[in-house]
Design a protein around this motif. Structure first.
Motif, PDB file in Angstrom:
ATOM      1  N   UNK A  36      21.876  46.292  42.350  1.00 29.02           N
ATOM      2  CA  UNK A  36      21.774  44.842  42.275  1.00 29.02           C
ATOM      3  C   UNK A  36      20.577  44.422  41.428  1.00 29.02           C
ATOM      4  N   UNK A  37      20.734  43.303  40.771  1.00 28.40           N
ATOM      5  CA  UNK A  37      19.649  42.719  39.993  1.00 28.40           C
ATOM      6  C   UNK A  37      18.851  41.754  40.872  1.00 28.40           C
ATOM      7  N   UNK A  38      17.690  41.359  40.388  1.00 30.95           N
ATOM      8  CA  UNK A  38      16.890  40.352  41.092  1.00 30.95           C
ATOM      9  C   UNK A  38      17.685  39.068  41.283  1.00 30.95           C
ATOM     10  N   UNK A  39      18.391  38.641  40.248  1.00 27.70           N
ATOM     11  CA  UNK A  39      19.200  37.413  40.337  1.00 27.70           C
ATOM     12  C   UNK A  39      20.208  37.537  41.478  1.00 27.70           C
ATOM     13  N   UNK A  40      20.856  38.675  41.589  1.00 23.06           N
ATOM     14  CA  UNK A  40      21.836  38.864  42.663  1.00 23.06           C
ATOM     15  C   UNK A  40      21.160  38.829  44.032  1.00 23.06           C
ATOM     16  N   UNK A  41      19.974  39.418  44.145  1.00 24.68           N
ATOM     17  CA  UNK A  41      19.253  39.351  45.415  1.00 24.68           C
ATOM     18  C   UNK A  41      18.928  37.900  45.780  1.00 24.68           C
ATOM     19  N   UNK A  42      18.517  37.108  44.808  1.00 21.24           N
ATOM     20  CA  UNK A  42      18.170  35.711  45.087  1.00 21.24           C
ATOM     21  C   UNK A  42      19.382  34.926  45.575  1.00 21.24           C
ATOM     22  N   UNK A  71      29.887  33.630  48.997  1.00 21.76           N
ATOM     23  CA  UNK A  71      30.423  34.879  48.462  1.00 21.76           C
ATOM     24  C   UNK A  71      29.317  35.779  47.911  1.00 21.76           C
ATOM     25  N   UNK A  72      28.189  35.195  47.474  1.00 21.84           N
ATOM     26  CA  UNK A  72      27.064  36.005  47.003  1.00 21.84           C
ATOM     27  C   UNK A  72      26.450  36.805  48.158  1.00 21.84           C
ATOM     28  N   UNK A  73      26.616  36.310  49.357  1.00 24.11           N
ATOM     29  CA  UNK A  73      26.195  37.048  50.550  1.00 24.11           C
ATOM     30  C   UNK A  73      27.239  38.102  50.903  1.00 24.11           C
ATOM     31  N   UNK A  74      28.491  37.714  50.926  1.00 22.60           N
ATOM     32  CA  UNK A  74      29.547  38.572  51.438  1.00 22.60           C
ATOM     33  C   UNK A  74      30.041  39.601  50.413  1.00 22.60           C
ATOM     34  N   UNK A  75      30.295  39.162  49.206  1.00 22.88           N
ATOM     35  CA  UNK A  75      30.848  40.057  48.191  1.00 22.88           C
ATOM     36  C   UNK A  75      29.767  40.992  47.663  1.00 22.88           C
ATOM     37  N   UNK A  76      30.081  42.223  47.512  1.00 20.46           N
ATOM     38  CA  UNK A  76      29.264  43.324  47.003  1.00 20.46           C
ATOM     39  C   UNK A  76      28.103  43.703  47.912  1.00 20.46           C
ATOM     40  N   UNK A  77      27.717  42.880  48.846  1.00 23.63           N
ATOM     41  CA  UNK A  77      26.668  43.244  49.796  1.00 23.63           C
ATOM     42  C   UNK A  77      27.274  43.650  51.131  1.00 23.63           C
ATOM     43  N   UNK A  78      28.250  42.889  51.612  1.00 20.56           N
ATOM     44  CA  UNK A  78      28.863  43.169  52.898  1.00 20.56           C
ATOM     45  C   UNK A  78      30.204  43.896  52.758  1.00 20.56           C
ATOM     46  N   UNK A  79      30.786  43.835  51.601  1.00 16.87           N
ATOM     47  CA  UNK A  79      32.068  44.495  51.357  1.00 16.87           C
ATOM     48  C   UNK A  79      32.240  44.682  49.860  1.00 16.87           C
ATOM     49  N   UNK A  84      30.129  36.581  42.704  1.00 14.62           N
ATOM     50  CA  UNK A  84      30.773  35.331  42.317  1.00 14.62           C
ATOM     51  C   UNK A  84      30.129  34.583  41.155  1.00 14.62           C
ATOM     52  N   UNK A  85      28.885  34.890  40.847  1.00 15.92           N
ATOM     53  CA  UNK A  85      28.210  34.214  39.742  1.00 15.92           C
ATOM     54  C   UNK A  85      28.198  35.139  38.536  1.00 15.92           C
ATOM     55  N   UNK A  86      28.382  34.553  37.346  1.00 12.92           N
ATOM     56  CA  UNK A  86      28.449  35.359  36.133  1.00 12.92           C
ATOM     57  C   UNK A  86      27.939  34.543  34.945  1.00 12.92           C
ATOM     58  N   UNK A  87      27.716  35.251  33.844  1.00 10.75           N
ATOM     59  CA  UNK A  87      27.372  34.601  32.585  1.00 10.75           C
ATOM     60  C   UNK A  87      26.173  33.678  32.684  1.00 10.75           C
ATOM     61  N   UNK A  88      26.376  32.431  32.298  1.00 10.29           N
ATOM     62  CA  UNK A  88      25.279  31.455  32.244  1.00 10.29           C
ATOM     63  C   UNK A  88      24.749  31.074  33.626  1.00 10.29           C
TER      64      UNK A  88
END
Length: 161
Positions: A36-42, A71-79, A84-88
C-alpha cells in the motif's frame, strides 16, 4: 472530551505530521508490488472512521463519495478487491480532504462520550464482538498504526528522494 478522543486527536496529528513535506511521488510510492502507498493508508484511515460512524449511528453511506471512502477501508485491506480511488484522486490533498470529511462525522461521536454509543454492542470488521468503547479504542489507535507504517516506508532505501 473523552480520553478516546484525546488519543484520536493525537494520533491524527501525528499522521498529518508524518506526511508533511511529502511529494506526490513519495505519497504514491509502494515499498513492494502489491504493497500500500501512503495515499491508500490515508484513505483507509478515513474509511475506518466512516465505518465506525455508520455502525455506531445505524447509518449507511449517503452518496457515492462516502461509498468510495468506505470501500477504501474494506477493499484491499479487509478483502480482495480494487482500491476505489484512482488517477487524479490519488493526491495528498484529496486524501487529506477525505480525512477531514470523516473527522467531522466521527469526531463528535468520539468526543461526546454518550453512554448509549459507548455501550452499543457491535461486531468489529474483523468479526470480534465489542461495543462503542471498543470501537473508539480501535479508531483512536488506528492512525498511529498506519503512521508507523508510513514512517518505516520513508526509511526504506528505495523510498524516492
Amino acid at each position: 472530551m473523552t480520553p478516546y478522543a484525546e488519543i484520536w486527536h493525537l494520533t491524527r496529528e501525528r499522521l498529518t505530521e508524518v506526511c508533511q513535506d511529502m511529494t506526490e511521488e513519495q505519497a504514491n510510492w509502494r515499498p513492494f508490488p502489491g504493497g500500500h502507498s501512503t495515499i491508500e493508508y490515508l484513505y483507509h484511515v478515513a474509511g475506518v472512521e466512516l465505518y465506525f460512524t455508520e455502525v455506531l449511528t445505524d447509518t449507511q453511506p449517503k452518496d457515492e463519495y462516502e461509498k468510495k471512502i468506505y470501500a477504501a477501508f474494506a477493499n484491499t485491506f479487509m478483502k480482495e478487491g480494487e482500491f476505489p480511488f484512482a488517477g487524479s484522486e490519488l493526491t495528498l490533498e484529496k486524501a487529506a480532504a477525505a480525512l477531514e470529511y470523516t473527522g467531522k462525522l466521527f469526531g463528535p461521536l468520539i468526543e461526546a462520550g454518550d453512554e448509549g454509543v459507548l455501550n452499543k454492542p457491535l461486531i468489529s470488521a474483523q468479526g470480534a464482538k465489542t461495543d462503542g468503547r471498543g470501537a473508539f479504542v480501535r479508531a483512536a489507535q488506528h492512525s498511529a498504526y498506519h503512521t508507523g507504517q508510513i514512517y518505516l516506508m520513508k526509511c526504506d532505501p528505495g523510498y524516492p528522494e
